[in-house]
Design a protein around this motif. Structure first.
Motif, PDB file in Angstrom:
ATOM      1  N   GLN A   1       6.838   9.854   6.391  1.00 38.98           N
ATOM      2  CA  GLN A   1       8.065   9.888   5.605  1.00 38.98           C
ATOM      3  C   GLN A   1       7.777  10.310   4.169  1.00 38.98           C
ATOM      4  O   GLN A   1       8.464  11.170   3.602  1.00 38.98           O
ATOM      5  N   GLU A   2       6.759   9.719   3.570  1.00 40.57           N
ATOM      6  CA  GLU A   2       6.417  10.069   2.192  1.00 40.57           C
ATOM      7  C   GLU A   2       5.818  11.469   2.107  1.00 40.57           C
ATOM      8  O   GLU A   2       6.142  12.249   1.203  1.00 40.57           O
ATOM      9  N   MET A   3       4.951  11.800   3.054  1.00 38.09           N
ATOM     10  CA  MET A   3       4.276  13.091   3.014  1.00 38.09           C
ATOM     11  C   MET A   3       5.262  14.241   3.229  1.00 38.09           C
ATOM     12  O   MET A   3       5.205  15.262   2.529  1.00 38.09           O
ATOM     13  N   SER A   4       6.161  14.098   4.178  1.00 37.80           N
ATOM     14  CA  SER A   4       7.118  15.167   4.456  1.00 37.80           C
ATOM     15  C   SER A   4       8.099  15.329   3.297  1.00 37.80           C
ATOM     16  O   SER A   4       8.510  16.453   2.978  1.00 37.80           O
ATOM     17  N   ARG A   5       8.464  14.225   2.657  1.00 37.28           N
ATOM     18  CA  ARG A   5       9.339  14.322   1.487  1.00 37.28           C
ATOM     19  C   ARG A   5       8.621  15.033   0.341  1.00 37.28           C
ATOM     20  O   ARG A   5       9.222  15.823  -0.393  1.00 37.28           O
TER      21      ARG A   5
ATOM     22  N   PHE B   1      -0.840  15.836  -3.205  1.00 39.81           N
ATOM     23  CA  PHE B   1      -2.129  15.742  -2.519  1.00 39.81           C
ATOM     24  C   PHE B   1      -3.285  15.659  -3.507  1.00 39.81           C
ATOM     25  O   PHE B   1      -4.314  15.021  -3.208  1.00 39.81           O
ATOM     26  N   ASP B   2      -3.130  16.240  -4.667  1.00 38.86           N
ATOM     27  CA  ASP B   2      -4.162  16.150  -5.703  1.00 38.86           C
ATOM     28  C   ASP B   2      -4.307  14.708  -6.188  1.00 38.86           C
ATOM     29  O   ASP B   2      -5.425  14.193  -6.357  1.00 38.86           O
ATOM     30  N   VAL B   3      -3.175  14.037  -6.415  1.00 41.59           N
ATOM     31  CA  VAL B   3      -3.212  12.634  -6.837  1.00 41.59           C
ATOM     32  C   VAL B   3      -3.864  11.770  -5.758  1.00 41.59           C
ATOM     33  O   VAL B   3      -4.710  10.914  -6.054  1.00 41.59           O
ATOM     34  N   LEU B   4      -3.473  11.982  -4.504  1.00 45.52           N
ATOM     35  CA  LEU B   4      -4.064  11.198  -3.416  1.00 45.52           C
ATOM     36  C   LEU B   4      -5.571  11.433  -3.317  1.00 45.52           C
ATOM     37  O   LEU B   4      -6.339  10.498  -3.052  1.00 45.52           O
ATOM     38  N   GLN B   5      -5.995  12.668  -3.540  1.00 43.79           N
ATOM     39  CA  GLN B   5      -7.425  12.946  -3.516  1.00 43.79           C
ATOM     40  C   GLN B   5      -8.144  12.226  -4.651  1.00 43.79           C
ATOM     41  O   GLN B   5      -9.198  11.604  -4.451  1.00 43.79           O
ATOM     42  N   ASP B   6      -7.576  12.280  -5.838  1.00 39.57           N
ATOM     43  CA  ASP B   6      -8.231  11.687  -7.004  1.00 39.57           C
ATOM     44  C   ASP B   6      -8.344  10.170  -6.912  1.00 39.57           C
ATOM     45  O   ASP B   6      -9.316   9.587  -7.412  1.00 39.57           O
ATOM     46  N   CYS B   7      -7.350   9.512  -6.295  1.00 42.45           N
ATOM     47  CA  CYS B   7      -7.412   8.047  -6.235  1.00 42.45           C
ATOM     48  C   CYS B   7      -8.124   7.541  -4.978  1.00 42.45           C
ATOM     49  O   CYS B   7      -8.274   6.321  -4.812  1.00 42.45           O
ATOM     50  N   GLY B   8      -8.570   8.441  -4.110  1.00 44.73           N
ATOM     51  CA  GLY B   8      -9.314   8.036  -2.924  1.00 44.73           C
ATOM     52  C   GLY B   8      -8.473   7.829  -1.688  1.00 44.73           C
ATOM     53  O   GLY B   8      -9.011   7.507  -0.617  1.00 44.73           O
ATOM     54  N   ALA B   9      -7.157   8.032  -1.782  1.00 43.01           N
ATOM     55  CA  ALA B   9      -6.286   7.779  -0.635  1.00 43.01           C
ATOM     56  C   ALA B   9      -6.307   8.902   0.389  1.00 43.01           C
ATOM     57  O   ALA B   9      -6.148   8.659   1.588  1.00 43.01           O
TER      58      ALA B   9
ATOM     59  N   PRO C   1       0.799  -1.230   0.000  1.00 44.00           N
ATOM     60  CA  PRO C   1       0.000   0.000   0.000  1.00 44.00           C
ATOM     61  C   PRO C   1       0.830   1.277   0.000  1.00 44.00           C
ATOM     62  O   PRO C   1       0.353   2.328  -0.424  1.00 44.00           O
ATOM     63  N   LEU C   2       2.068   1.202   0.469  1.00 45.04           N
ATOM     64  CA  LEU C   2       2.910   2.399   0.480  1.00 45.04           C
ATOM     65  C   LEU C   2       3.152   2.925  -0.929  1.00 45.04           C
ATOM     66  O   LEU C   2       3.443   4.112  -1.117  1.00 45.04           O
ATOM     67  N   ARG C   3       2.996   2.068  -1.929  1.00 42.85           N
ATOM     68  CA  ARG C   3       3.264   2.478  -3.301  1.00 42.85           C
ATOM     69  C   ARG C   3       2.293   3.546  -3.787  1.00 42.85           C
ATOM     70  O   ARG C   3       2.618   4.316  -4.698  1.00 42.85           O
ATOM     71  N   VAL C   4       1.121   3.629  -3.194  1.00 37.02           N
ATOM     72  CA  VAL C   4       0.195   4.707  -3.557  1.00 37.02           C
ATOM     73  C   VAL C   4       0.832   6.056  -3.252  1.00 37.02           C
ATOM     74  O   VAL C   4       0.816   6.977  -4.075  1.00 37.02           O
ATOM     75  N   LEU C   5       1.436   6.182  -2.089  1.00 35.52           N
ATOM     76  CA  LEU C   5       2.085   7.434  -1.714  1.00 35.52           C
ATOM     77  C   LEU C   5       3.351   7.675  -2.521  1.00 35.52           C
ATOM     78  O   LEU C   5       3.656   8.810  -2.892  1.00 35.52           O
ATOM     79  N   ARG C   6       4.092   6.593  -2.787  1.00 29.65           N
ATOM     80  CA  ARG C   6       5.317   6.749  -3.554  1.00 29.65           C
ATOM     81  C   ARG C   6       5.033   7.227  -4.977  1.00 29.65           C
ATOM     82  O   ARG C   6       5.717   8.130  -5.486  1.00 29.65           O
ATOM     83  N   VAL C   7       4.032   6.669  -5.621  1.00 18.20           N
ATOM     84  CA  VAL C   7       3.699   7.102  -6.979  1.00 18.20           C
ATOM     85  C   VAL C   7       3.223   8.556  -6.960  1.00 18.20           C
ATOM     86  O   VAL C   7       3.587   9.356  -7.841  1.00 18.20           O
ATOM     87  N   ALA C   8       2.418   8.911  -5.964  1.00 17.85           N
ATOM     88  CA  ALA C   8       1.973  10.305  -5.852  1.00 17.85           C
ATOM     89  C   ALA C   8       3.171  11.236  -5.675  1.00 17.85           C
ATOM     90  O   ALA C   8       3.211  12.338  -6.247  1.00 17.85           O
ATOM     91  N   ARG C   9       4.159  10.802  -4.900  1.00 18.58           N
ATOM     92  CA  ARG C   9       5.350  11.634  -4.690  1.00 18.58           C
ATOM     93  C   ARG C   9       6.168  11.746  -5.974  1.00 18.58           C
ATOM     94  O   ARG C   9       6.679  12.824  -6.298  1.00 18.58           O
ATOM     95  N   PHE C  10       6.312  10.643  -6.708  1.00 15.38           N
ATOM     96  CA  PHE C  10       7.029  10.720  -7.977  1.00 15.38           C
ATOM     97  C   PHE C  10       6.266  11.589  -8.980  1.00 15.38           C
ATOM     98  O   PHE C  10       6.883  12.317  -9.779  1.00 15.38           O
ATOM     99  N   ALA C  11       4.935  11.522  -8.960  1.00 16.30           N
ATOM    100  CA  ALA C  11       4.140  12.370  -9.854  1.00 16.30           C
ATOM    101  C   ALA C  11       4.398  13.837  -9.557  1.00 16.30           C
ATOM    102  O   ALA C  11       4.471  14.667 -10.483  1.00 16.30           O
TER     103      ALA C  11
END
Length: 419
Positions: free
Chosen positions: A184-188, A199-207, A137-147
């Motif tokens: 860790q992901e959010m602060s980075r 945060f836009d990506v996380l909102q759009d995917c429901g996370a 599940p951490l990959r949701v945040l990682r992809v959002a961070r890379f985006a």
């Protein structure tokens, strides 16, 4: 490093960033065909408990044994790892999250790319390596961070990868992530480029509704169009983050901007689009978020100050001298001038985070800084009078108030009403 039985490869971000022409800061290595004993015999130091990672005896770079992973439980840590010497490089790369992170490189510069990472780099595509993406599940945040990180380079998330992120958000797996991993992901992301995209990506995917519901609830909440042409409070939050990125690299300030309007999510629907009192309504939410995410104490304190006083900062010239003095006291400006400056930066990001007003002159910053400068007192003169304790405190307050009154009158004479 090489031997008769094993070979080391540069992997992951170091390969990706070099191919993108970016500075390579950290280099990670994977070792194929080795045992822990092989590396220990060469002076490497083992660290980590989940799987063997070794630090190079001279460079301290991380060398990990090639491994595969098999899901056996829920959450980020629910994996069984195989790091035996017969694990191939290709098998190790296949377990990674995105194709652009699943490339390896030899010392001669040759690239091993079994997952199509170079093709996706050229297409500016963030695409998952395999269906095993949903096991972590951490990959949701990682992809959002890379985006967010690669948005300035034109990268976007592949539709099929985004669908898996939505699937993970619905699965309940995100709830298994520890606060430390989320933070860790959010602060980075807050410290990096385009935090609004994260945060836009996380909102759009429901996370976001799961990880930060207080911010997610802002989307769809209307505001007065005469103050907020963009109307939607969630959109205003993202626009404010864009302005925060323009104004500062300080992630703590960006965090405060992210949370400054969370109280608007609690505004009764019958009074919308007005949000009178949202500052006070937001404070318990800001406290709860900081505690839940285990944000640094200084970040939490700044976020509370911005949440409570940002509107007063905007209407600075409407405040009487005694009110100005009281606000400076509540902001602890004299003892914490650096934090006071951070507060002003966050408020400026809020004021500019509105459609069509991105380049407005935020005169309030200079006004508050001038008011702060006007409150400096002549301590040697007061001490020479023999003042102590309550008498000294009273004299300081009276001198500050007198000087603030003069400052305000002079400012109004020069500029009757800032635009």
């Amino acid at each position: 490093m090489s031997g008769q039985r094993y070979q080391a490869y540069r992997v992951g971000g170091a390969v990706r960033d070099r191919l993108l022409g970016l500075d390579v800061v950290d280099i990670d290595w994977v070792v194929v065909g080795a045992t822990p004993e092989d590396l220990l015999a060469q002076g490497y130091r083992q660290v980590g408990n989940e799987f063997p990672v070794f630090l190079h005896p001279q460079t301290q770079a991380e060398y990990a044994l090639a491994r595969t992973e098999r899901k056996h439980g829920s959450g980020y840590n629910g994996f069984i790892c195989d790091f035996s010497p017969d694990v191939t490089l290709e098998a190790d790369l296949q377990r990674r999250d995105l194709t652009i992170n699943a490339m390896a490189e030899l010392d001669d510069g040759s690239i091993i790319d079994p997952c199509g990472g170079q093709q996706d780099l050229a297409a500016r595509l963030l695409r998952h390596v395999s269906p095993a993406f949903v096991e972590d599940p951490l990959r949701v945040l990682r992809v959002a961070r890379f985006a967010a990180r690669f948005k300035p380079l034109g990268f976007h998330i592949a539709p099929e990868t985004f669908a898996l992120m939505q699937q993970l958000s619905r699965s309940g797996e995100l709830q298994t992530l520890t606060p430390e991993r989320v933070w860790q992901e959010m602060s980075r992301a807050l410290a990096g480029p385009r935090p609004d995209v994260f945060f836009d990506v996380l909102q759009d995917c429901g996370a976001l509704a799961i990880l930060l519901p207080e911010v997610s609830h802002l989307f769809g909440v209307p505001q007065r169009a005469d103050y907020h042409p963009e109307v939607d409070t969630g959109l205003h939050t993202l626009l404010s983050l864009q302005q925060a990125e323009r104004l500062t690299t300080d992630a703590a300030i960006r965090y405060a901007v992210l949370l400054h309007d969370v109280g608007k999510g609690l505004t009764p629907t019958d009074v919308l689009p007005r949000h009178t009192g949202h500052e006070a309504r937001g404070l318990p939410l800001i406290r709860a978020i900081g505690q839940r995410l285990r944000a640094p104490k200084a970040w939490q304190e700044l976020a509370l100050l911005v949440g409570e006083w940002h509107l007063d900062c905007h209407r600075a010239d409407e405040l009487r001298p005694d009110t100005l003095l009281r606000k400076l006291t509540l902001l602890d400006a004299w003892r914490r001038p650096e934090r006071f400056a951070d507060f002003l930066t966050a408020c400026e990001a809020d004021a500019r985070g509105r459609t069509g007003l991105e380049d407005r002159d935020y005169w309030q910053r200079d006004y508050w800084l001038g008011a702060f400068a006007a409150t400096q007192v002549d301590m040697p003169a007061l001490l020479a009078q023999g003042l102590k304790g309550a008498d000294m405190a009273k004299a300081i307050a009276e001198q500050r108030l007198s000087q603030l009154t003069d400052y305000r009158n002079h400012y109004r004479h020069l500029s009757p009403r800032p635009g």
